[in-house]
Design a protein around this motif. Structure first.
Motif, PDB file in Angstrom:
ATOM      1  N   SER A 470       0.890  -1.089   0.090  1.00  0.00           N
ATOM      2  CA  SER A 470      -0.049   0.062  -0.027  1.00  0.00           C
ATOM      3  C   SER A 470       0.826   1.335   0.024  1.00  0.00           C
ATOM      4  O   SER A 470       1.938   1.224   0.279  1.00  0.00           O
ATOM      5  N   THR A 488     -10.827   9.280 -11.125  1.00  0.00           N
ATOM      6  CA  THR A 488     -10.823   7.866 -10.644  1.00  0.00           C
ATOM      7  C   THR A 488      -9.367   7.648  -9.920  1.00  0.00           C
ATOM      8  O   THR A 488      -8.526   8.612 -10.084  1.00  0.00           O
ATOM      9  N   ASP A 489      -9.434   6.963  -9.138  1.00  0.00           N
ATOM     10  CA  ASP A 489      -8.023   6.925  -8.069  1.00  0.00           C
ATOM     11  C   ASP A 489      -6.950   5.968  -8.754  1.00  0.00           C
ATOM     12  O   ASP A 489      -5.994   5.811  -8.407  1.00  0.00           O
ATOM     13  N   ARG A 510      -3.554   0.774  -7.943  1.00  0.00           N
ATOM     14  CA  ARG A 510      -4.465   1.224  -6.770  1.00  0.00           C
ATOM     15  C   ARG A 510      -5.731   0.260  -7.001  1.00  0.00           C
ATOM     16  O   ARG A 510      -6.672   0.552  -7.559  1.00  0.00           O
ATOM     17  N   THR A 513      -9.317   1.846  -2.535  1.00  0.00           N
ATOM     18  CA  THR A 513      -9.293   3.126  -1.970  1.00  0.00           C
ATOM     19  C   THR A 513     -10.098   2.826  -0.624  1.00  0.00           C
ATOM     20  O   THR A 513     -11.188   2.225  -0.590  1.00  0.00           O
ATOM     21  N   MET A 515     -10.809   5.354   2.565  1.00  0.00           N
ATOM     22  CA  MET A 515     -10.921   6.616   2.781  1.00  0.00           C
ATOM     23  C   MET A 515     -11.578   6.814   4.022  1.00  0.00           C
ATOM     24  O   MET A 515     -12.858   6.348   4.478  1.00  0.00           O
ATOM     25  N   THR A 527     -19.166  13.089  -0.331  1.00  0.00           N
ATOM     26  CA  THR A 527     -18.338  12.329  -1.739  1.00  0.00           C
ATOM     27  C   THR A 527     -19.531  11.867  -2.628  1.00  0.00           C
ATOM     28  O   THR A 527     -20.451  11.216  -2.255  1.00  0.00           O
ATOM     29  N   ASN A 548     -10.986   0.023  -7.405  1.00  0.00           N
ATOM     30  CA  ASN A 548     -10.687   1.113  -8.493  1.00  0.00           C
ATOM     31  C   ASN A 548     -10.627   0.215  -9.705  1.00  0.00           C
ATOM     32  O   ASN A 548     -10.311   0.591 -11.081  1.00  0.00           O
ATOM     33  N   THR A 559     -16.100   3.939 -10.803  1.00  0.00           N
ATOM     34  CA  THR A 559     -16.035   4.691  -9.513  1.00  0.00           C
ATOM     35  C   THR A 559     -15.693   5.944  -9.494  1.00  0.00           C
ATOM     36  O   THR A 559     -14.882   6.512  -8.524  1.00  0.00           O
ATOM     37  N   ASN A 575      -6.445   9.123   3.317  1.00  0.00           N
ATOM     38  CA  ASN A 575      -6.590   7.971   2.106  1.00  0.00           C
ATOM     39  C   ASN A 575      -5.490   7.077   2.418  1.00  0.00           C
ATOM     40  O   ASN A 575      -4.313   7.097   2.725  1.00  0.00           O
ATOM     41  N   LYS A 576      -5.863   5.709   2.177  1.00  0.00           N
ATOM     42  CA  LYS A 576      -5.055   4.461   2.154  1.00  0.00           C
ATOM     43  C   LYS A 576      -5.587   3.832   0.865  1.00  0.00           C
ATOM     44  O   LYS A 576      -6.317   3.359   0.583  1.00  0.00           O
ATOM     45  N   TRP A 577      -4.321   3.754  -0.191  1.00  0.00           N
ATOM     46  CA  TRP A 577      -4.351   3.371  -1.275  1.00  0.00           C
ATOM     47  C   TRP A 577      -3.739   1.653  -1.344  1.00  0.00           C
ATOM     48  O   TRP A 577      -2.487   1.909  -1.112  1.00  0.00           O
TER      49      TRP A 577
END
Length: 605
Positions: A470, A488-489, A510, A513, A515, A527, A548, A559, A575-577
């Protein structure tokens, strides 16, 4: 030897991927950083205390080291902006500050929630204070102290003031908030004692017009002129007409001025904005005229002039009116972006776009499947969408945890950047994302941040603890007007791949996501998912999760999501991807043919 070499290689790689901090060279953006803005207001309290001492001396002496009128204007504006809402008079402020018993941190924390207080405070520091100090005719201890503060600290620039204006204009645009309400100090549902003046609206109208935002320019100039004419009528009639919402703006007294702007000049600015607006309506509206999170900032018809019915009953432009849709194919990405922008606005305003049938299959439930630790305290999961999967985990983080995450980055927040396809650059300061953020290097922080990694991994049932599993935790803060346009992420877009460091490909894209909402927001800040017709309001202590990527590894563009502007308050998120390559055990490739489009809910039930 080869094993030792491999171990060193892995450690070096871990250092590279965890120490990447792309924002260290970014300038402070006061209008987008609530932490820096609060510190600036605390600094201004010290400056005003010195100005009050100068003012007292000017009142008892024939000589004043600063321009008396400008000095009083500054003090009055400070009072109106920061003290009226807390019912503190300026003399009481001076007394409390002198005894160090006033909570200036509290004043700052209150101010950074309010878009007008941010704008007016930056305006004082950018425009009024330099002019005031340039009027110095003699140095005194107080004057020198102020100049020392202005030298020792990083003061805001014109760009900060412009950003604060754009933030106010965005609230007017997205949430259809009235400039008339802005005069009265009303922001959304919040009624305050800090409003705007006609002079402020003229400044905003000028900036809007120079950026082709003609609808907002017309509205700003029209309300400013209406307010001036209303005040003229009240003064001539000797009555208070403040409750009336109409005035004949075509009757202008050229002798009346608002700040440095005459009423006739406002009238001319309004007519010029109407002219530019109508020229744009009659011309060709191109894709480039469309705002990334909205439509073209125009009205639906020609306005002609202030006496025409179209001006009086003007309405926002409809997509089919201003854009020749027939010129675009239905699957043209540009047309889709425009349509999603309109939907994004609707969702941010709280409009319900889903049918009862679409919502019927959604549910909330308790689950302990992802890890045994949740057997005694099951996860509270809300399903917002099934295909693609969109989940919210409620009450998963404590107040102490969230406060610690916010405090960890307080001194490191910088203007947000986004990854763009630019040669020799991985990120650029963004106007599409107006926030400030910082990164927590997971493996070089106290035990509690390592525990957070494990916690997220257990909730989502993925591998997050290895450096390749991550990205570093990103913590972001959004001031009023702060937003992030639909995006998009996933980062493995074809045009972006060429800009990425080769090590990024070892980690994969990624896939997930995660969040976290680290604060409640008084109004706004949710959001929105335009393609899913769905909006999620911020809820402190909860976390959103979505995929994603499709199960086959391709980008799932459904998404598409954006951060709605904060109307009033401050929004903190983290945020942790999660990267895909380390998840080959946790998220195995599907065996079904054809490959399903979405990851199943069964992973989380």
């Amino acid at each position: 030897m080869s094993i030792i070499f491999l171990g060193i290689l892995i450690l070096n790689y871990a250092f590279v991927v965890t120490s990447f901090q792309p924002y260290l060279d970014t300038e402070i953006d006061y209008a987008s950083s609530p932490v820096d803005m609060k510190n600036l207001i605390v600094l201004e309290c010290h400056i005003v205390f010195e100005l009050l001492k100068i003012s007292d001396n000017c009142g008892t002496a024939s000589f004043c080291p600063l321009n008396r009128l400008e000095l009083q204007d500054y003090i009055d504006d400070f009072q109106l902006t920061l003290l009226n809402d807390v019912d503190i008079e300026i003399d009481l402020f001076k007394s409390l500050f002198n005894r160090s018993i006033i909570d200036v941190e509290g004043l700052g924390s209150d101010a950074v929630k309010h878009p007008f207080k941010i704008y007016r405070s930056l305006r004082r520091m950018v425009k009024m204070l330099p002019t005031l100090m340039n009027s110095t005719t003699r140095k005194t201890d107080e004057v020198q102290e102020i100049k020392n503060l202005m030298t020792d600290y990083k003061f805001p620039k014109d760009s900060d003031l412009e950003t604060s204006i754009f933030n106010v204009l965005r609230l007017n645009q997205i949430f259809k908030l009235s400039f008339l309400d802005f005069l009265k100090g009303k922001v959304g549902r919040m009624q305050t004692k800090c409003g705007l003046t006609s002079e402020h609206l003229v400044e905003m109208g000028r900036l809007a017009s120079s950026n082709f935002m003609y609808a907002q320019a017309v509205d700003a100039f029209a309300i400013a002129l209406w307010n001036v004419v209303k005040q003229q009528h009240e003064r001539k009639a000797g009555v208070n007409n403040k409750d009336k919402n109409t005035a004949p703006i075509s009757m202008v007294d050229p002798s009346h001025t608002v700040g440095n702007v005459s009423s006739t000049e406002i009238f001319e600015l309004l007519n010029e904005a109407i002219k530019k607006h109508d020229e744009k309506i009659q011309g060709n509206i191109e894709f480039e005229d469309i705002q990334p999170d909205s439509g073209p900032l125009l009205f639906n018809d020609l306005l002609h002039n202030i006496s025409h019915p179209n001006f009086k009953y003007r309405t926002p432009a409809k997509l089919e009116t201003v854009l020749p849709i027939a010129n675009y194919e239905e699957d043209d990405p540009r047309l889709q972006v425009i349509k999603y922008g309109y939907k994004f606005e609707q969702l941010c305003r709280g409009e319900e776009l889903r049918t009862p049938a679409q919502k019927a299959s959604l549910k909330c439930y308790y689950s302990s499947k992802s890890h045994p630790v949740f057997i005694l305290s099951p996860l509270k999961i809300e399903v917002h969408n099934l295909d693609p999967l969109l989940l919210q985990f409620h009450n998963v983080f404590s107040e102490n945890e969230m406060e610690m995450y916010r405090n960890e980055v307080t001194g490191e927040l910088r203007a947000s950047r986004t990854i763009r396809a630019v040669e020799n650059a991985t990120s650029l300061v963004s106007r599409h994302r107006t926030s400030s953020n910082a990164w927590i290097e997971d493996f070089f922080h106290p035990r509690v941040f390592k525990d957070l990694l494990h916690k997220i991994g257990r909730i989502v049932h993925v591998h997050t603890f290895r450096p390749t599993g991550s990205e570093n935790m990103q913590i972001a803060a959004y001031s009023p007007g702060g937003h992030y346009v639909p995006h998009t992420d996933a980062i493995f877009e074809e045009e972006v791949k060429v800009t990425l460091d080769p090590t990024e490909f070892l980690r994969g894209d990624r896939i997930i996501t995660f969040m976290l909402y680290l604060s409640d927001v008084e109004e706004g800040g949710g959001t929105a998912f335009p393609l899913l017709n769905h909006f999620v309001p911020p809820e402190k202590g909860s976390a959103m999760m979505w995929y994603n990527l499709h199960p086959d590894g391709s980008i799932d563009r459904r998404t598409l999501h954006g951060g709605c502007s904060v109307v009033y308050g401050v929004k903190w998120i983290a945020n942790k991807w999660v990267r895909s390559n380390d998840q080959f055990y946790a998220r195995k490739c599907p065996t079904e043919i054809p490959t399903p489009l979405s990851w199943p809910l069964e992973f989380h039930v």
